[in-house]
Design a protein around this motif. Structure first.
Motif, PDB file in Angstrom:
ATOM      1  N   ASP A 269      -4.611  69.213  49.630  1.00  0.00           N
ATOM      2  CA  ASP A 269      -3.966  67.939  49.927  1.00  0.00           C
ATOM      3  C   ASP A 269      -2.608  68.113  50.605  1.00  0.00           C
ATOM      4  O   ASP A 269      -1.940  67.121  50.922  1.00  0.00           O
ATOM      5  N   ALA A 270      -2.171  69.353  50.803  1.00  0.00           N
ATOM      6  CA  ALA A 270      -0.868  69.589  51.439  1.00  0.00           C
ATOM      7  C   ALA A 270      -0.861  68.982  52.839  1.00  0.00           C
ATOM      8  O   ALA A 270      -1.845  69.041  53.578  1.00  0.00           O
ATOM      9  N   ILE A 271       0.270  68.397  53.196  1.00  0.00           N
ATOM     10  CA  ILE A 271       0.412  67.708  54.485  1.00  0.00           C
ATOM     11  C   ILE A 271       1.165  68.584  55.471  1.00  0.00           C
ATOM     12  O   ILE A 271       2.156  69.235  55.127  1.00  0.00           O
ATOM     13  N   LEU A 272       0.693  68.590  56.708  1.00  0.00           N
ATOM     14  CA  LEU A 272       1.338  69.311  57.805  1.00  0.00           C
ATOM     15  C   LEU A 272       1.924  68.283  58.765  1.00  0.00           C
ATOM     16  O   LEU A 272       1.191  67.457  59.320  1.00  0.00           O
ATOM     17  N   ALA A 273       3.241  68.334  58.963  1.00  0.00           N
ATOM     18  CA  ALA A 273       3.918  67.379  59.838  1.00  0.00           C
ATOM     19  C   ALA A 273       4.577  68.132  60.984  1.00  0.00           C
ATOM     20  O   ALA A 273       5.248  69.132  60.769  1.00  0.00           O
ATOM     21  N   THR A 274       4.374  67.646  62.192  1.00  0.00           N
ATOM     22  CA  THR A 274       4.979  68.278  63.351  1.00  0.00           C
ATOM     23  C   THR A 274       6.159  67.456  63.848  1.00  0.00           C
ATOM     24  O   THR A 274       6.083  66.235  63.956  1.00  0.00           O
ATOM     25  N   ASN A 275       7.251  68.142  64.171  1.00  0.00           N
ATOM     26  CA  ASN A 275       8.437  67.479  64.694  1.00  0.00           C
ATOM     27  C   ASN A 275       8.395  67.440  66.223  1.00  0.00           C
ATOM     28  O   ASN A 275       9.408  67.621  66.883  1.00  0.00           O
ATOM     29  N   THR A 276       7.227  67.246  66.776  1.00  0.00           N
ATOM     30  CA  THR A 276       7.120  67.157  68.230  1.00  0.00           C
ATOM     31  C   THR A 276       7.724  65.846  68.726  1.00  0.00           C
ATOM     32  O   THR A 276       7.741  64.837  68.013  1.00  0.00           O
ATOM     33  N   SER A 277       8.216  65.879  69.958  1.00  0.00           N
ATOM     34  CA  SER A 277       8.745  64.657  70.573  1.00  0.00           C
ATOM     35  C   SER A 277       7.848  64.163  71.693  1.00  0.00           C
ATOM     36  O   SER A 277       8.158  63.155  72.317  1.00  0.00           O
ATOM     37  N   SER A 278       6.738  64.868  71.956  1.00  0.00           N
ATOM     38  CA  SER A 278       5.907  64.440  73.085  1.00  0.00           C
ATOM     39  C   SER A 278       4.444  64.847  72.995  1.00  0.00           C
ATOM     40  O   SER A 278       3.608  64.264  73.675  1.00  0.00           O
ATOM     41  N   LEU A 279       4.099  65.832  72.178  1.00  0.00           N
ATOM     42  CA  LEU A 279       2.746  66.379  72.208  1.00  0.00           C
ATOM     43  C   LEU A 279       1.761  65.517  71.394  1.00  0.00           C
ATOM     44  O   LEU A 279       2.133  64.947  70.364  1.00  0.00           O
ATOM     45  N   PRO A 280       0.504  65.433  71.833  1.00  0.00           N
ATOM     46  CA  PRO A 280      -0.492  64.662  71.089  1.00  0.00           C
ATOM     47  C   PRO A 280      -0.737  65.242  69.695  1.00  0.00           C
ATOM     48  O   PRO A 280      -1.022  66.430  69.546  1.00  0.00           O
ATOM     49  N   ILE A 281      -0.627  64.398  68.693  1.00  0.00           N
ATOM     50  CA  ILE A 281      -0.805  64.842  67.309  1.00  0.00           C
ATOM     51  C   ILE A 281      -2.245  65.267  67.065  1.00  0.00           C
ATOM     52  O   ILE A 281      -2.518  66.244  66.364  1.00  0.00           O
ATOM     53  N   VAL A 282      -3.197  64.558  67.656  1.00  0.00           N
ATOM     54  CA  VAL A 282      -4.602  64.840  67.378  1.00  0.00           C
ATOM     55  C   VAL A 282      -4.989  66.252  67.834  1.00  0.00           C
ATOM     56  O   VAL A 282      -5.829  66.902  67.196  1.00  0.00           O
ATOM     57  N   ARG A 283      -4.384  66.743  68.912  1.00  0.00           N
ATOM     58  CA  ARG A 283      -4.733  68.088  69.374  1.00  0.00           C
ATOM     59  C   ARG A 283      -4.201  69.146  68.410  1.00  0.00           C
ATOM     60  O   ARG A 283      -4.852  70.172  68.186  1.00  0.00           O
ATOM     61  N   LEU A 284      -3.034  68.908  67.824  1.00  0.00           N
ATOM     62  CA  LEU A 284      -2.524  69.837  66.815  1.00  0.00           C
ATOM     63  C   LEU A 284      -3.357  69.739  65.541  1.00  0.00           C
ATOM     64  O   LEU A 284      -3.609  70.746  64.873  1.00  0.00           O
ATOM     65  N   ALA A 285      -3.783  68.522  65.195  1.00  0.00           N
ATOM     66  CA  ALA A 285      -4.618  68.346  64.002  1.00  0.00           C
ATOM     67  C   ALA A 285      -5.908  69.134  64.110  1.00  0.00           C
ATOM     68  O   ALA A 285      -6.395  69.702  63.121  1.00  0.00           O
ATOM     69  N   LYS A 286      -6.484  69.190  65.304  1.00  0.00           N
ATOM     70  CA  LYS A 286      -7.749  69.886  65.492  1.00  0.00           C
ATOM     71  C   LYS A 286      -7.606  71.400  65.400  1.00  0.00           C
ATOM     72  O   LYS A 286      -8.610  72.117  65.349  1.00  0.00           O
ATOM     73  N   ALA A 287      -6.374  71.893  65.360  1.00  0.00           N
ATOM     74  CA  ALA A 287      -6.146  73.327  65.166  1.00  0.00           C
ATOM     75  C   ALA A 287      -6.277  73.707  63.695  1.00  0.00           C
ATOM     76  O   ALA A 287      -6.134  74.875  63.332  1.00  0.00           O
ATOM     77  N   THR A 288      -6.549  72.717  62.834  1.00  0.00           N
ATOM     78  CA  THR A 288      -6.668  72.954  61.397  1.00  0.00           C
ATOM     79  C   THR A 288      -8.036  72.501  60.899  1.00  0.00           C
ATOM     80  O   THR A 288      -8.786  71.855  61.624  1.00  0.00           O
ATOM     81  N   ARG A 289      -8.308  72.807  59.635  1.00  0.00           N
ATOM     82  CA  ARG A 289      -9.520  72.318  58.976  1.00  0.00           C
ATOM     83  C   ARG A 289      -9.226  71.069  58.150  1.00  0.00           C
ATOM     84  O   ARG A 289     -10.083  70.593  57.411  1.00  0.00           O
ATOM     85  N   ARG A 290      -7.992  70.545  58.290  1.00  0.00           N
ATOM     86  CA  ARG A 290      -7.585  69.355  57.529  1.00  0.00           C
ATOM     87  C   ARG A 290      -6.931  68.340  58.475  1.00  0.00           C
ATOM     88  O   ARG A 290      -5.786  67.919  58.238  1.00  0.00           O
ATOM     89  N   PRO A 291      -7.604  67.915  59.511  1.00  0.00           N
ATOM     90  CA  PRO A 291      -6.971  67.015  60.483  1.00  0.00           C
ATOM     91  C   PRO A 291      -6.485  65.714  59.874  1.00  0.00           C
ATOM     92  O   PRO A 291      -5.544  65.100  60.386  1.00  0.00           O
ATOM     93  N   GLU A 292      -7.116  65.298  58.776  1.00  0.00           N
ATOM     94  CA  GLU A 292      -6.692  64.052  58.129  1.00  0.00           C
ATOM     95  C   GLU A 292      -5.346  64.207  57.424  1.00  0.00           C
ATOM     96  O   GLU A 292      -4.709  63.209  57.067  1.00  0.00           O
ATOM     97  N   ARG A 293      -4.895  65.463  57.245  1.00  0.00           N
ATOM     98  CA  ARG A 293      -3.617  65.729  56.566  1.00  0.00           C
ATOM     99  C   ARG A 293      -2.517  66.123  57.548  1.00  0.00           C
ATOM    100  O   ARG A 293      -1.481  66.654  57.145  1.00  0.00           O
ATOM    101  N   VAL A 294      -2.725  65.873  58.828  1.00  0.00           N
ATOM    102  CA  VAL A 294      -1.746  66.224  59.867  1.00  0.00           C
ATOM    103  C   VAL A 294      -1.134  64.948  60.428  1.00  0.00           C
ATOM    104  O   VAL A 294      -1.836  63.970  60.689  1.00  0.00           O
ATOM    105  N   ILE A 295       0.195  64.961  60.632  1.00  0.00           N
ATOM    106  CA  ILE A 295       0.908  63.765  61.079  1.00  0.00           C
ATOM    107  C   ILE A 295       2.122  64.187  61.899  1.00  0.00           C
ATOM    108  O   ILE A 295       2.599  65.325  61.803  1.00  0.00           O
ATOM    109  N   GLY A 296       2.622  63.275  62.703  1.00  0.00           N
ATOM    110  CA  GLY A 296       3.833  63.528  63.479  1.00  0.00           C
ATOM    111  C   GLY A 296       5.044  62.901  62.825  1.00  0.00           C
ATOM    112  O   GLY A 296       5.003  61.744  62.389  1.00  0.00           O
TER     113      GLY A 296
END
Length: 288
Positions: free
Chosen positions: A114-141
């Motif tokens: 259930d751990a959440i991964l948050a990216t401090n990006t200012s421009s990159l698509p969040i969904v593409r970073l989420a797909k780099a994991t096995r927990r895309p539902e736990r990834v957010i910007g």
């Protein structure tokens, strides 16, 4: 995580990462910061300690609070140490490949599903970073603004794959213990603030480039004529010429709108290492 995450990870300890670590520690959370290698550990520790010390010197916090916050922050060069983290803020360079590699590595390290991964990006698509994991539902910007301990805003961006639980947990952490104000943005390059800000900054660069006006004249016009707290060229130096170049390139790639195209002057400054405050020279000089 019913009571909210208390074990926080921060990957990267530049200006943004250090600021995120600082506000988490001041909120009483257990903070672990990852840096790129053993040689960076002491530098990262000094950066955080110096920032807390300056706050104490200015009377913003008392010395005991500064010391307590510093003790809550540990620095490591091994992502494997993040196994017990409940919430991780990634704040490395604004490069999609680099960020995706960090997310893949963290996904393999974190024990809590259930751990959440948050990216401090200012421009990159969040969904593409989420797909780099096995927990895309736990990834957010979570886009913080510099300086993190001072500016109250965070743009929160859920991708098409982010769960409602992740969104609510993230907003509760930001607005609760971290004391930030949140606005929600759709998962579009630049989100809200940079989609509006970047064309303005690039227009100022083009005015300098064409000889229309000097950096000083433009900045004076916008501060005294429009009541902006800082002019666009000084703001570029604060953000970093390289960072603005990367952000603008990402916006142009998504929208193909000429207002986001990088002016040649800005590109040559980035190539030459004239990055602004971080290098000591940008549109203005910053003596040591």
């Amino acid at each position: 995580m019913n009571d909210g995450p208390s074990r926080i990870g921060v990957v990267g300890c530049g200006l943004m990462g250090a600021g995120i670590a600082e506000i988490c520690a001041r909120a009483g959370l257990d903070v672990l910061v990852a840096v790129s290698g053993p040689s960076s550990v002491d530098r990262a520790r000094r950066r955080v300690a110096d920032s807390l010390s300056r706050l104490a010197d200015k009377g913003k916090i008392d010395r005991e609070e500064a010391d307590a916050a510093a003790r809550r922050i540990r620095i490591t060069s091994a992502l494997e140490d993040f196994a017990d983290r409940e919430f991780v803020f990634e704040s490395v360079t604004e490069n999609e490949t680099t960020k995706a590699e960090v997310f893949t590595a963290l996904d393999g390290v974190l024990r809590d599903s259930d751990a959440i991964l948050a990216t401090n990006t200012s421009s990159l698509p969040i969904v593409r970073l989420a797909k780099a994991t096995r927990r895309p539902e736990r990834v957010i910007g979570t886009h913080f603004f510099n300086p993190v301990p001072v500016l109250p805003l965070v743009e929160v961006t859920a991708s098409l794959l982010t769960s409602e639980e992740t969104l609510h947990t993230t907003e509760a952490l930001l607005t609760g213990p971290l004391g930030k104000q949140v606005i929600r943005s759709r998962d579009r390059a630049g989100f809200i603030v940079n989609a509006l800000l970047v064309p303005y900054l690039l227009s100022a660069v083009r005015m300098v480039e064409s000889g229309h006006a000097t950096a000083e004249e433009i900045d004076t016009g916008m501060t005294l004529g429009c009541a902006h707290p800082i002019g666009p060229l000084r703001l570029i130096d604060l953000i970093g010429v390289d960072t603005l170049t990367q952000v603008a390139s990402g916006l142009y790639e998504e929208y193909r709108d000429p207002v986001y195209s990088v002016p040649p002057l800005l590109a040559r400054m980035a190539d030459g290492g004239l990055l602004g405050r971080k290098s000591g020279q940008g549109f203005y000089a910053y003596p040591s």
